[in-house]
Each structure stands twice: as structure tokens, then as C-alpha cells.
Write an enzyme that holds these catalytic residues in place. Structure first.
Site, mmCIF file in Angstrom:
data_model
loop_
_atom_site.group_PDB
_atom_site.id
_atom_site.type_symbol
_atom_site.label_atom_id
_atom_site.label_comp_id
_atom_site.label_asym_id
_atom_site.label_seq_id
_atom_site.Cartn_x
_atom_site.Cartn_y
_atom_site.Cartn_z
ATOM 1 N N HIS A 142 1.807 4.552 -2.754
ATOM 2 C CA HIS A 142 1.929 6.000 -2.556
ATOM 3 C C HIS A 142 3.296 6.475 -3.042
ATOM 4 O O HIS A 142 3.420 7.544 -3.660
ATOM 5 C CB HIS A 142 1.790 6.345 -1.075
ATOM 6 C CG HIS A 142 0.379 6.395 -0.576
ATOM 7 N ND1 HIS A 142 -0.618 7.091 -1.206
ATOM 8 C CD2 HIS A 142 -0.190 5.848 0.541
ATOM 9 C CE1 HIS A 142 -1.751 6.973 -0.513
ATOM 10 N NE2 HIS A 142 -1.511 6.223 0.540
ATOM 11 N N HIS A 162 3.433 6.859 -6.704
ATOM 12 C CA HIS A 162 2.697 8.061 -7.102
ATOM 13 C C HIS A 162 3.599 9.287 -7.019
ATOM 14 O O HIS A 162 3.640 10.121 -7.932
ATOM 15 C CB HIS A 162 1.472 8.231 -6.202
ATOM 16 C CG HIS A 162 0.451 9.184 -6.732
ATOM 17 N ND1 HIS A 162 -0.636 9.594 -5.995
ATOM 18 C CD2 HIS A 162 0.338 9.811 -7.926
ATOM 19 C CE1 HIS A 162 -1.375 10.436 -6.704
ATOM 20 N NE2 HIS A 162 -0.802 10.588 -7.881
ATOM 21 N N HIS A 164 0.836 -1.209 0.000
ATOM 22 C CA HIS A 164 0.000 0.000 0.000
ATOM 23 C C HIS A 164 0.872 1.261 0.000
ATOM 24 O O HIS A 164 0.720 2.137 -0.858
ATOM 25 C CB HIS A 164 -0.913 -0.005 1.229
ATOM 26 C CG HIS A 164 -1.726 1.240 1.398
ATOM 27 N ND1 HIS A 164 -3.071 1.298 1.138
ATOM 28 C CD2 HIS A 164 -1.380 2.487 1.809
ATOM 29 C CE1 HIS A 164 -3.518 2.525 1.369
ATOM 30 N NE2 HIS A 164 -2.505 3.265 1.780
ATOM 31 N N GLU A 165 1.769 1.350 0.971
ATOM 32 C CA GLU A 165 2.597 2.550 1.073
ATOM 33 C C GLU A 165 3.538 2.675 -0.128
ATOM 34 O O GLU A 165 3.865 3.780 -0.569
ATOM 35 C CB GLU A 165 3.383 2.548 2.386
ATOM 36 C CG GLU A 165 2.518 2.530 3.642
ATOM 37 C CD GLU A 165 1.505 3.663 3.702
ATOM 38 O OE1 GLU A 165 1.720 4.702 3.044
ATOM 39 O OE2 GLU A 165 0.488 3.516 4.395
#
Length: 716
Positions: free
Chosen positions: A502, A505, A498-499
Site C-alpha cells: 500500500h 502505491h 502487505h502494508e
């Protein structure tokens, strides 16, 4: 948690570039912030920075940006895009350099001095931000450019920057009267200080409790790895020969999951859910009451009936009705599923020959037994295959297969903490994309949860050269005992992916102006949550899920057992999340706040009226709900489930293609979602990628929930 992307919004206006100032103290120490960092890739020289450097950097940075703003408003040239909008966007380079490093470090490596400085700077930074956003002459120039925008032949990115700059001034109170602007300044300062106080109290409360076990019999049921880590923790606290469990998630959650001693489970559980609610100097009840009151006053001053209305205006959700419609649509099937799970838990209690009503401290313990009974599945069977560095390398493999990028470890680089890892990210064309730090383990100086932030965002300098980002991923994973590897739980492995999403991104972002680098809060979790889907795909597990001792790939039988059991427990998981989202919204849709309001009674009523089971607390209770009370996700905690509708549908593109690493799908996702920042509207970005709007069916399938009534979004 997952943020932060950036953990907090530091200013209402945040720009980049400016004039360097050089100086040193009487000892010859040069403040690193007063010039560009002389380090590889320009990463912060963490070990050289003192608290005094932060303070001086903040003060000089604010003064420098003030001079830059004065230069914009005092020029004789007629306002145009370059001399006003771009100049504003490029102002404040030193201030931003300090702020990114300070707030990054205050989250993961703080101390009493830094906390004191945080309290000192909060009102000053708030006032500085207001001095910019409420500068009448500056706003008049911005407004003039905006009203004459058709004259400037702007491209899409420039037009978006102009629009966002103008809107940010209006939303920051530029059109208010002088008297109301003074009220707004006071409220902004108060809110900023209260948010910092809330977070500091929460960290203090989390660190204040420790469960010390002296009798080995009280360790019954606990995995050997957790027992070993508790012994290490005890030794570090001067309690050698004992076992210490804390309120940090890697310690308390497996304790609640496996500890046979019900009385000890009750003790640590109650300590956890009562953080900030103990009537001591770190009690957050009054802080919360003052905070929601100040936010409501600000919203009404700005012409809104409540705070959520003001916040949601520029989000994908648009308004409160759309948020509540989604949350309520999911609440009914999730609660029904949770009641089924509760029946299973009661059956397990009876199977053991007991006759008591389950409580909150029983849920995880008996749920684990129920899952074992139904699926012959114990998460501890999976941990040996989820060695931390292997999971990290699995995320790297995913990124290489999808986007062609690679990660190279770097030696002798400055680090935000000695335990941190650092990597260079290289694009498929051989050019650097940025620097990525990992900081994996809990400590007293680190906030709880997990987040991705930036020590420097992507940008372009005045000569048109790309400045690559410096990104950090911060987690609180189970720390290994001496000589042993870190073995992750399935949830921790998913958190890493998940991180990392990020992080991608931030690394892929490619915009020319800071003012268009961000995306709406309820879109920001899409790039992270789509990567979660890859974590336990069989094709991925074959690559990274290898036994830490034997190197054996996770057996197919175990993979299938995990897959079959993975939807079990979604009632609990969905209800506890929705409870927190509803609590956040209910606080911030209040039209008035009684002076004597008891925030815990409010929590009990707002969730009790919806039928929340007593065994399931809100994922974050009011007094430690940092996402909303600490800022960042205020009236926005719903964003995770909103984005989950998007990420489940987005992953559906890979499912439909029949190729987990479909290069065409990945290329479109990078082009339309990961790269353009906020140049396009969020839903336009999604439709550009997917070719259509999202379908909620993919989320329901992932969570194993029954299909509710169709959702219609109010566009007003």
C-alpha cells in the site's frame, strides 16, 4: 487489515490548495495548521500540535473552503474546466491538512480529548461536505462544463477528473429535491456520527479486558517470548510479578494457539468474540441497527433498492450478483477443506486421550498440533529468523530489486509517535518519492489491525511542482520484552509486506488532480497483496530471514517445511474471511430493517444457513466489524478476495517469466497499476499490465482449494 490505504473516507468531496491564515494564542503558541508546515519535507510537526489546534484548524479550514466555493459560484466568467473543476479540486487546503493529520492520529495515538473532538466534528464535517455537494449553483457550473466537455480539448486525466467530479455530485444527491436533500443531510450526519461511535466503542471494549495469570502453571505451552511480553504488560499495568494477556491480536492469537489451559483459552476467546456485545455503555448492537437502517434509508432516497447497490455501482464488481457469485463459488471448496481440518483437530483431541467436541477456543490450539503432526512444523521455529527490522529491510530490498528505489533512515524528524520510524524514499533517478513512517506496536491509544494511510497525499502545486506524499504504515505486531528484538510470526511478516505494498502505491502515485488519485475499493488491495507473494519466496528469504542471534540464514530444510505446510489451514482462513464478507453483504442488501431487529440473531442465521462450522467465527463479528460498520469497506469487505484473484494472477506474470524480480514485469506494474491513480478504469489498468483479464486458477492454487465451477461476471 489490513485499509485503509486511508483508513476512512473523510468527506464526500476532498480537494487541495487555498489561502493561508496566520494566528497565535495568548501564550504565543502558533497553530501549525494555519500555515504550511515549517518542517523537513513539510511533514506534520506532531509534537507541536494540540487538540485545540485541530479544532481551530477544522473550523477555519471549513470557513476558508466555504469562501473558495463562494468565489467559484459568484464569478461572472462562464464555467470552464479551469475556473470551475480545477478550482474546486484545489479548494480546501487547510481543511485537508488538518483532516489528514487528525484522522491519522485518531487511529494510532488517540485520547479522550481527541475522541470528544471527533464526535464534535463529525456532524460539522458532514454538513460541510453536504454544503459543497448539494450547492445548486456550484453543481450547475459543474454540469455546464460536463455537458460542454468536447469544447475544452481535455487530456485523459482532465477528462477523468471532470467525469468523476460530475458523478460525485450526482451520487451525493445534487439532483434531489430540496426536501430530499434535507433528508440526505440528516442521514449523512447520523451515519458519520454512528460510525465514529462504533469505532470508539470497539477500542474501549478491546482495552477493557485483561486476563491476569498468577500461577505459573497456567502458562504451560506458551512460548518463552510470549510469556516475557505478558510479564512486561503486567508490569506496565501495575501487576508486577504476574502475566497479563489482552485482546490485542499479538497477545490473544498466540495464547489461543499455544496455551494448554483450556479454561483460560475459553475465557479469553469469549471475551474477544463478544466485544461490543456485552450490554454495557460500549455495546454496539443498537449502533449497528441504527447504522444499517440509516444507510438503507439513504440508498432508497438516492433511488437504489439497497445500500450495496449504491456502493457497488462504481466498483469493479458492478453489482451484488457478481460479488455473491465469487464468494459463493469459493465457499463450497473452502468449507469442505475446513471440514477436513476439523477432522484432523478431532483426531488430535483423541490422540491426547480426550473425548470432547472441539469449540472455537480449541481450533487454533489443536490445529497447531495437527500441523506439527503432519509436517513437523512449529511456527516458533521460524520467528527467530523474522526479526522485525530485518523483515522491513527485506521489503526495502524487494522494492529496490523491482523498482530501483531506496530508503534512507532520517534522524531528528517529527514523528507521529516516539516509537515510530521514518525513512526518505528515493527514486532510481535520485529524486525523492516521499516520506514513509512505520508505527509497529500495539498500545491502548491505537486501533487494532494494520493499515496504511497518508499524512499528505501526492499532489502538484499551482506552479506545477510535485509535492511528494507523507505515508504511514501502522501495525500491531508483537512487542518485544525489554532488551530483546521483535520477532515476527509468519503472518506478521506477511502483513508488513502487505502494508508496504500500500505504501508503494501511495509513493508511486503521480497525478495532477486530487479527484483522480483514488482507485475503486475492490482494486485497492491489488498493490498490497501482490507484495505478500514475495515474503516467503526462497530467493527473498536468503536475503532477510537471518537468525537474530547467529545471523544464520533460514535453513533450506525449514523453508521447505514451511512451504509444504503453508497451504494447510486455508480452509479455516478462507471460511472465516468469506463469512465476514457474506455478513457484510447480507446486512447491506437488506431491503428493509425491522425496528426490533436483533443483529446478532441475524448474524447467526445468515451464517448458520450457509453451514458455517460452530468452531469458526466470522473473522469479524457484527459488533466489532469496523471495516464495514466503521466505514471504508462498507459492502466492500469482499474486496480482499476480489483483489486476490487479481494479485495471484498478477504474480503469475513473474512466475511465467521465471524471474522473481523481472524488471520488465515490474516496470509495467509500476506504470500501469501503481502510478496512474484512477485516471484509467480499474480493469483497463489490469489488462494494460497483464495483457489479459485475470484467471482464478492462481488464487485456487495459492490457497490449495479445489477448482469450482467457472465464474461468469455480470457486466450490467
Amino acid at each position: 487489515m489490513k485499509i485503509n490505504v486511508c483508513k476512512r473516507l473523510m468527506f464526500a468531496v476532498c480537494f487541495a490548495a487555498g489561502v493561508a491564515v496566520y494566528g497565535q494564542d495568548a501564550t504565543g503558541h502558533v497553530n501549525p495548521f494555519l500555515s504550511e508546515f515549517n518542517t523537513p519535507y513539510g511533514v506534520p510537526p506532531f509534537e507541536q500540535i494540540t487538540v485545540a489546534d485541530y479544532r481551530e484548524g477544522f473550523l477555519k479550514g471549513m470557513e476558508e473552503q466555504k469562501q473558495e466555493i463562494d468565489a467559484i459560484v459568484n464569478q461572472r466568467s462562464m464555467p470552464d474546466f479551469e475556473n470551475t473543476i480545477v478550482a474546486l479540486d484545489r479548494s480546501g487546503v487547510m481543511l485537508n491538512r488538518v483532516a489528514y493529520v487528525f484522522f491519522g492520529q485518531s487511529g494510532c495515538n488517540t485520547n479522550a480529548e481527541m475522541q470528544a473532538l471527533e464526535q464534535e466534528m463529525a456532524p460539522l464535517l458532514s454538513a460541510h461536505s453536504d454544503d459543497i455537494s448539494l450547492n445548486k449553483r456550484l453543481f450547475q457550473r459543474v454540469k455546464e462544463v460536463y455537458e460542454n466537455r468536447t469544447k475544452f480539448n481535455l487530456d485523459k486525466e482532465q477528462a477523468k477528473l471532470l467525469e468523476e467530479t460530475y458523478k460525485s455530485f450526482v451520487r451525493s444527491g445534487a439532483n434531489l429535491s430540496d426536501a430530499d436533500q434535507q433528508k440526505l443531510r440528516a442521514l449523512n450526519e447520523k451515519i458519520s456520527t454512528l460510525q465514529i461511535t462504533f469505532e470508539q466503542n470497539m477500542l474501549k471494549e478491546t482495552n477493557a479486558f485483561k486476563l491476569v495469570i498468577t500461577d505459573e502453571k497456567d502458562l504451560s505451552g506458551l512460548p518463552a517470548s510470549l510469556i516475557a511480553q505478558a510479564a512486561e504488560t503486567a508490569k506496565g499495568m501495575g501487576e508486577e510479578g504476574k502475566w497479563v494477556f489482552t485482546l490485542h491480536n499479538p497477545s490473544i492469537m498466540p495464547f489461543l494457539q499455544y496455551a494448554d489451559n483450556r479454561a483460560l483459552r475459553e475465557r479469553i476467546y469469549k471475551a474477544y468474540i463478544n466485544r461490543g456485545n456485552n450490554g454495557n455503555d460500549a455495546d454496539n448492537k443498537q449502533v449497528v441497527r441504527d447504522l444499517i437502517t440509516a444507510r438503507l434509508e439513504k440508498a432508497k432516497l438516492m433511488g437504489y433498492e439497497d445500500y450495496a447497490s449504491m456502493v457497488l455501482e462504481d466498483r469493479m464488481a458492478k453489482n451484488e450478483k457478481n460479488v455473491y457469485d465469487l464468494l459463493n463459488q469459493l465457499w463450497t471448496p473452502a468449507l469442505a477443506k475446513a471440514k477436513e481440518e476439523l477432522a484432523d483437530i478431532k483426531a488430535e483431541i483423541k490422540r491426547e486421550g480426550n473425548d470432547f467436541e472441539p469449540e472455537g477456543w480449541d481450533w487454533r490450539y489443536y490445529f497447531e498440533k495437527a500441523k506439527k503432526h503432519k509436517y513437523d512444523m512449529d511456527e516458533n521455529e521460524i520467528r527467530p529468523y523474522l526479526e522485525l527490522n530485518n523483515v522491513r529491510d527485506g521489503a526495502f530490498y524487494m522494492a529496490k530489486r523491482l523498482y530501483g528505489i531506496t530508503f534512507r533512515p532520517l534522524e531528528y524528524m517529527p514523528k507521529p509517535h516516539p516509537e515510530a520510524q521514518v525513512f526518505e524514499c528515493i527514486d532510481k533517478d535520485g529524486k525523492p518519492l516521499g516520506i514513509l513512517y512505520f508505527d509497529f506496536f500495539p498500545r491502548a491509544s491505537k486501533s487494532g489491525g494494520a493499515w496504511c494511510g497518508e499524512y499528505r497525499p501526492q499532489s502538484y502545486d499551482e506552479n506545477g511542482n510535485k509535492v511528494v506524499p507523507v505515508v504511514t504504515i501502522v501495525c500491531n505486531f508483537t512487542k518485544p520484552s525489554a532488551g530483546e528484538p521483535a520477532l515476527l510470526s509468519p503472518d506478521e511478516a506477511t502483513t508488513l509486506f502487505h502494508e508496504f505494498g500500500h505504501g508503494l502505491h501511495s509513493l508511486f502515485c503521480d497525478v495532477h488532480y486530487t479527484g483522480v488519485s483514488g482507485v475503486p475499493r475492490d482494486f485497492v488491495e491489488l498493490p498490497s497483496q501482490i507484495d505478500e507473494h514475495f515474503t516467503f519466496e526462497p530467493e527473498m528469504l536468503q536475503v532477510y530471514a537471518k537468525h537474530y542471534k547467529t545471523g544464520e540464514v533460514m535453513p533450506t530444510e525449514l523453508v521447505e517445511k514451511y512451504d509444504k505446510s503453508s497451504k494447510y489451514g486455508q480452509g479455516f482462513a478462507t471460511v472465516e474471511y468469506l463469512a465476514a464478507s457474506l455478513l457484510d453483504m447480507d446486512f447491506h442488501t437488506l431491503k428493509s430493517v425491522p425496528a426490533d431487529m436483533d443483529v446478532m440473531e441475524f448474524e447467526a442465521k445468515t451464517l448458520g444457513d450457509r453451514g458455517l462450522l460452530k468452531q469458526i467465527p466470522s473473522r469479524y463479528r457484527t459488533t466489532y466489524f469496523a471495516h464495514t460498520m466503521g466505514g471504508g469497506y462498507t459492502a466492500g469487505y469482499y474486496s480482499y478476495i476480489w483483489a486476490e484473484v487479481l494479485d495471484c494472477d498478477a504474480f503469475g506474470a513473474y512466475v511465467e517469466s521465471g524471474n522473481l524480480f523481472d524488471p520488465e514485469v515490474a516496470s509495467k506494474f509500476r506504470k500501469y497499476v501503481l502510478t496512474p491513480g484512477g485516471i484509467d478504469d480499474a480493469m483497463d489498468m489490469y489488462v494494460n499490465f497483464r495483457g489479459k483479464g485475470p484467471d482464478i486458477k492462481w488464487l485456487l492454487e495459492k490457497r490449495g482449494l479445489d477448482t469450482p465451477a467457472p465464474l461468469k461476471q455480470d457486466k450490467e
